[in-house]
Design a protein around this motif. Structure first.
Motif, PDB file in Angstrom:
ATOM      1  N   PRO A 168       0.804  -1.226   0.000  1.00  0.00           N
ATOM      2  CA  PRO A 168       0.000   0.000   0.000  1.00  0.00           C
ATOM      3  C   PRO A 168       0.838   1.279   0.000  1.00  0.00           C
ATOM      4  O   PRO A 168       0.422   2.283  -0.592  1.00  0.00           O
ATOM      5  CB  PRO A 168      -0.827  -0.116   1.296  1.00  0.00           C
ATOM      6  CG  PRO A 168      -0.913  -1.573   1.555  1.00  0.00           C
ATOM      7  CD  PRO A 168       0.415  -2.112   1.123  1.00  0.00           C
ATOM      8  N   VAL A 169       2.006   1.248   0.660  1.00  0.00           N
ATOM      9  CA  VAL A 169       2.851   2.447   0.663  1.00  0.00           C
ATOM     10  C   VAL A 169       3.395   2.720  -0.731  1.00  0.00           C
ATOM     11  O   VAL A 169       3.399   3.866  -1.209  1.00  0.00           O
ATOM     12  CB  VAL A 169       4.003   2.292   1.683  1.00  0.00           C
ATOM     13  CG1 VAL A 169       5.030   3.399   1.500  1.00  0.00           C
ATOM     14  CG2 VAL A 169       3.451   2.318   3.103  1.00  0.00           C
ATOM     15  N   ILE A 170       3.869   1.669  -1.426  1.00  0.00           N
ATOM     16  CA  ILE A 170       4.366   1.835  -2.789  1.00  0.00           C
ATOM     17  C   ILE A 170       3.236   2.304  -3.704  1.00  0.00           C
ATOM     18  O   ILE A 170       3.399   3.221  -4.516  1.00  0.00           O
ATOM     19  CB  ILE A 170       4.970   0.520  -3.307  1.00  0.00           C
ATOM     20  CG1 ILE A 170       6.163   0.107  -2.440  1.00  0.00           C
ATOM     21  CG2 ILE A 170       5.399   0.665  -4.764  1.00  0.00           C
ATOM     22  CD1 ILE A 170       6.727  -1.253  -2.792  1.00  0.00           C
ATOM     23  N   TRP A 171       2.090   1.650  -3.563  1.00  0.00           N
ATOM     24  CA  TRP A 171       0.937   2.033  -4.358  1.00  0.00           C
ATOM     25  C   TRP A 171       0.508   3.467  -4.056  1.00  0.00           C
ATOM     26  O   TRP A 171       0.143   4.222  -4.962  1.00  0.00           O
ATOM     27  CB  TRP A 171      -0.194   1.052  -4.080  1.00  0.00           C
ATOM     28  CG  TRP A 171      -1.508   1.488  -4.624  1.00  0.00           C
ATOM     29  CD1 TRP A 171      -2.586   1.895  -3.916  1.00  0.00           C
ATOM     30  CD2 TRP A 171      -1.869   1.565  -5.994  1.00  0.00           C
ATOM     31  NE1 TRP A 171      -3.611   2.226  -4.772  1.00  0.00           N
ATOM     32  CE2 TRP A 171      -3.199   2.030  -6.044  1.00  0.00           C
ATOM     33  CE3 TRP A 171      -1.192   1.285  -7.188  1.00  0.00           C
ATOM     34  CZ2 TRP A 171      -3.856   2.232  -7.243  1.00  0.00           C
ATOM     35  CZ3 TRP A 171      -1.870   1.487  -8.381  1.00  0.00           C
ATOM     36  CH2 TRP A 171      -3.187   1.948  -8.394  1.00  0.00           C
ATOM     37  N   GLY A 172       0.566   3.842  -2.778  1.00  0.00           N
ATOM     38  CA  GLY A 172       0.197   5.198  -2.396  1.00  0.00           C
ATOM     39  C   GLY A 172       1.115   6.232  -3.002  1.00  0.00           C
ATOM     40  O   GLY A 172       0.677   7.296  -3.447  1.00  0.00           O
ATOM     41  N   TRP A 173       2.422   5.914  -3.034  1.00  0.00           N
ATOM     42  CA  TRP A 173       3.375   6.844  -3.638  1.00  0.00           C
ATOM     43  C   TRP A 173       3.101   7.007  -5.126  1.00  0.00           C
ATOM     44  O   TRP A 173       3.101   8.129  -5.654  1.00  0.00           O
ATOM     45  CB  TRP A 173       4.803   6.337  -3.418  1.00  0.00           C
ATOM     46  CG  TRP A 173       5.846   7.225  -4.027  1.00  0.00           C
ATOM     47  CD1 TRP A 173       6.424   8.327  -3.468  1.00  0.00           C
ATOM     48  CD2 TRP A 173       6.417   7.087  -5.342  1.00  0.00           C
ATOM     49  NE1 TRP A 173       7.317   8.887  -4.351  1.00  0.00           N
ATOM     50  CE2 TRP A 173       7.342   8.154  -5.503  1.00  0.00           C
ATOM     51  CE3 TRP A 173       6.243   6.179  -6.371  1.00  0.00           C
ATOM     52  CZ2 TRP A 173       8.080   8.310  -6.664  1.00  0.00           C
ATOM     53  CZ3 TRP A 173       6.985   6.344  -7.540  1.00  0.00           C
ATOM     54  CH2 TRP A 173       7.887   7.401  -7.679  1.00  0.00           C
ATOM     55  N   LEU A 174       2.843   5.896  -5.820  1.00  0.00           N
ATOM     56  CA  LEU A 174       2.554   5.958  -7.246  1.00  0.00           C
ATOM     57  C   LEU A 174       1.276   6.753  -7.508  1.00  0.00           C
ATOM     58  O   LEU A 174       1.231   7.609  -8.405  1.00  0.00           O
ATOM     59  CB  LEU A 174       2.423   4.545  -7.814  1.00  0.00           C
ATOM     60  CG  LEU A 174       1.987   4.442  -9.284  1.00  0.00           C
ATOM     61  CD1 LEU A 174       2.994   5.113 -10.190  1.00  0.00           C
ATOM     62  CD2 LEU A 174       1.778   2.990  -9.678  1.00  0.00           C
ATOM     63  N   THR A 175       0.236   6.480  -6.738  1.00  0.00           N
ATOM     64  CA  THR A 175      -1.029   7.194  -6.909  1.00  0.00           C
ATOM     65  C   THR A 175      -0.840   8.687  -6.680  1.00  0.00           C
ATOM     66  O   THR A 175      -1.348   9.518  -7.448  1.00  0.00           O
ATOM     67  CB  THR A 175      -2.078   6.637  -5.934  1.00  0.00           C
ATOM     68  OG1 THR A 175      -2.213   5.232  -6.122  1.00  0.00           O
ATOM     69  CG2 THR A 175      -3.426   7.301  -6.146  1.00  0.00           C
ATOM     70  N   TYR A 176      -0.121   9.030  -5.640  1.00  0.00           N
ATOM     71  CA  TYR A 176       0.115  10.440  -5.300  1.00  0.00           C
ATOM     72  C   TYR A 176       0.875  11.156  -6.414  1.00  0.00           C
ATOM     73  O   TYR A 176       0.527  12.272  -6.814  1.00  0.00           O
ATOM     74  CB  TYR A 176       0.831  10.496  -3.949  1.00  0.00           C
ATOM     75  CG  TYR A 176       1.955  11.475  -3.784  1.00  0.00           C
ATOM     76  CD1 TYR A 176       1.766  12.838  -3.960  1.00  0.00           C
ATOM     77  CD2 TYR A 176       3.231  11.036  -3.393  1.00  0.00           C
ATOM     78  CE1 TYR A 176       2.812  13.732  -3.778  1.00  0.00           C
ATOM     79  CE2 TYR A 176       4.262  11.916  -3.209  1.00  0.00           C
ATOM     80  CZ  TYR A 176       4.061  13.263  -3.415  1.00  0.00           C
ATOM     81  OH  TYR A 176       5.098  14.136  -3.241  1.00  0.00           O
ATOM     82  N   ARG A 177       1.893  10.512  -6.980  1.00  0.00           N
ATOM     83  CA  ARG A 177       2.696  11.169  -8.005  1.00  0.00           C
ATOM     84  C   ARG A 177       1.910  11.336  -9.314  1.00  0.00           C
ATOM     85  O   ARG A 177       1.963  12.403  -9.937  1.00  0.00           O
ATOM     86  CB  ARG A 177       3.959  10.348  -8.268  1.00  0.00           C
ATOM     87  CG  ARG A 177       4.888  10.233  -7.075  1.00  0.00           C
ATOM     88  CD  ARG A 177       5.481  11.555  -6.672  1.00  0.00           C
ATOM     89  NE  ARG A 177       6.423  12.065  -7.649  1.00  0.00           N
ATOM     90  CZ  ARG A 177       7.058  13.227  -7.530  1.00  0.00           C
ATOM     91  NH1 ARG A 177       6.820  14.006  -6.478  1.00  0.00           N
ATOM     92  NH2 ARG A 177       7.911  13.623  -8.456  1.00  0.00           N
ATOM     93  N   VAL A 178       1.202  10.295  -9.718  1.00  0.00           N
ATOM     94  CA  VAL A 178       0.504  10.337 -11.012  1.00  0.00           C
ATOM     95  C   VAL A 178      -0.735  11.219 -10.944  1.00  0.00           C
ATOM     96  O   VAL A 178      -0.937  12.099 -11.792  1.00  0.00           O
ATOM     97  CB  VAL A 178       0.134   8.913 -11.468  1.00  0.00           C
ATOM     98  CG1 VAL A 178      -0.744   8.967 -12.723  1.00  0.00           C
ATOM     99  CG2 VAL A 178       1.392   8.096 -11.739  1.00  0.00           C
ATOM    100  N   MET A 179      -1.557  11.022  -9.926  1.00  0.00           N
ATOM    101  CA  MET A 179      -2.832  11.721  -9.875  1.00  0.00           C
ATOM    102  C   MET A 179      -2.680  13.184  -9.494  1.00  0.00           C
ATOM    103  O   MET A 179      -3.488  14.022  -9.916  1.00  0.00           O
ATOM    104  CB  MET A 179      -3.789  11.002  -8.927  1.00  0.00           C
ATOM    105  CG  MET A 179      -4.217   9.652  -9.452  1.00  0.00           C
ATOM    106  SD  MET A 179      -5.573   8.924  -8.511  1.00  0.00           S
ATOM    107  CE  MET A 179      -5.905   7.461  -9.522  1.00  0.00           C
ATOM    108  N   SER A 180      -1.676  13.521  -8.715  1.00  0.00           N
ATOM    109  CA  SER A 180      -1.441  14.935  -8.398  1.00  0.00           C
ATOM    110  C   SER A 180      -1.063  15.714  -9.652  1.00  0.00           C
ATOM    111  O   SER A 180      -1.534  16.832  -9.874  1.00  0.00           O
ATOM    112  CB  SER A 180      -0.334  15.061  -7.350  1.00  0.00           C
ATOM    113  OG  SER A 180      -0.711  14.464  -6.132  1.00  0.00           O
ATOM    114  N   LEU A 181      -0.204  15.110 -10.465  1.00  0.00           N
ATOM    115  CA  LEU A 181       0.187  15.785 -11.703  1.00  0.00           C
ATOM    116  C   LEU A 181      -1.010  15.956 -12.637  1.00  0.00           C
ATOM    117  O   LEU A 181      -1.203  17.023 -13.226  1.00  0.00           O
ATOM    118  CB  LEU A 181       1.286  14.987 -12.411  1.00  0.00           C
ATOM    119  CG  LEU A 181       1.799  15.645 -13.699  1.00  0.00           C
ATOM    120  CD1 LEU A 181       2.701  16.821 -13.362  1.00  0.00           C
ATOM    121  CD2 LEU A 181       2.535  14.654 -14.572  1.00  0.00           C
TER     122      LEU A 181
END
Length: 289
Positions: A168-181
């Motif tokens: 979940p932490v790895i997934w959270g980082w990916l989600t945060y980077r992609v969706m924020s942009l």
């Protein structure tokens, strides 16, 4: 941090409310169709071979053979054969999740951004700080790093507490980077985007982790032994659609948060308009005698 928490909670309930809108439900069916074609095609051509390869790897591994031999001596013969399909499903789940993120990033997110903008941020100036090429490179680089992290940390998944933390932490980082942009691509300049990602990095990462844990629910349906029986045709598409709707919620959460943060940052940076004080004329002295 307090402002970030308030923005996060406000964006959360707004995103949840938007998920009940018919356009969002229809948009969530697009990743469903894409993932059904991709996962179904992969399963048709590679499922049997993948299960056989995992089973051979388990049986050929010395330390795993020792562990599984202990189970065999306890009356669990054929444990490797039974566990191989589950291992393949576990390995497929992150790949399916990454595919869903990319589908949402390039198909759903722009439509969701337009929807939120028209209803809530119609007056927010668009500075177009991130072009299509930059957005694609950003998403691909983040996905590559997340994929490497998933592969490197697979041994940690065998440790019960860490399997509930690391993915979940790895997934959270990916989600945060992609969706924020994606949320900021049209409206924020590059400097504004970088400032928001820096200023709100912890709330954004927390949002990503929370959506990662929310995404575990479809995995339970996906990996359930029931899907191998009469419920396969219904439960697999249902699990994928839940994934899509979960990702739509995640995208909406980040859109509401990031655009509200951008609006707030611009308001804070705007100079205060000073209202000039009304000039009071000096009293007229009576003429001296």
């Amino acid at each position: 941090m307090a402002k970030g928490s308030n923005l996060m909670l406000d964006a959360f309930w707004r995103a949840a409310a938007y998920c009940f809108r018919p356009p969002v439900i229809l948009l969530s069916l697009v990743p469903l169709l894409v993932m059904l074609v991709a996962v179904g095609g992969w399963s048709y051509f590679f499922w049997g071979g993948s299960v056989a390869a995992v089973e051979q790897s388990i049986e050929g591994s010395r330390w795993l053979s020792t562990v599984f031999g202990w189970f065999g001596n306890s009356g669990s013969a054929g444990f490797a054969t039974a566990v191989a399909p589950f291992v393949v499903l576990v390995l497929m789940t992150p790949a399916a999740a990454v595919l869903a993120v990319l589908v949402i990033a390039f198909l759903m997110s722009p439509a969701l951004v337009r929807m939120v903008t028209e209803r809530r941020f119609a007056q927010l100036e668009k500075k177009h700080g991130t072009g299509l090429v930059a957005s694609v490179l950003w998403a691909l680089s983040a996905t590559l790093l997340a994929g490497i992290a998933f592969v490197v940390t697979i041994p940690l998944w065998l440790i019960p507490p860490l399997v509930l933390i690391v993915p979940p932490v790895i997934w959270g980082w990916l989600t945060y980077r992609v969706m924020s942009l994606d949320a900021l691509a049209e409206h924020a300049s590059k400097a504004e985007r970088d400032a928001i990602l820096q200023r709100h990095r912890w709330p954004l990462l927390l949002m990503g982790v929370i959506t990662g844990y929310i995404g575990i629910a479809p995995s339970i349906v996906w990996a359930s032994g029931i899907i191998f029986t009469v419920g396969f045709v219904v439960l697999v598409p249902l699990a994928i659609w839940i994934y899509a709707l979960t990702f739509a919620f995640s995208s909406l959460w980040f859109i509401h948060f990031c655009l509200a943060a951008l609006q707030q940052m611009r308001a804070d940076a705007s100079p205060a308009i000073e209202v000039p004080a009304r000039e009071i004329p000096a009293p007229q002295l009576p003429p001296s005698p």
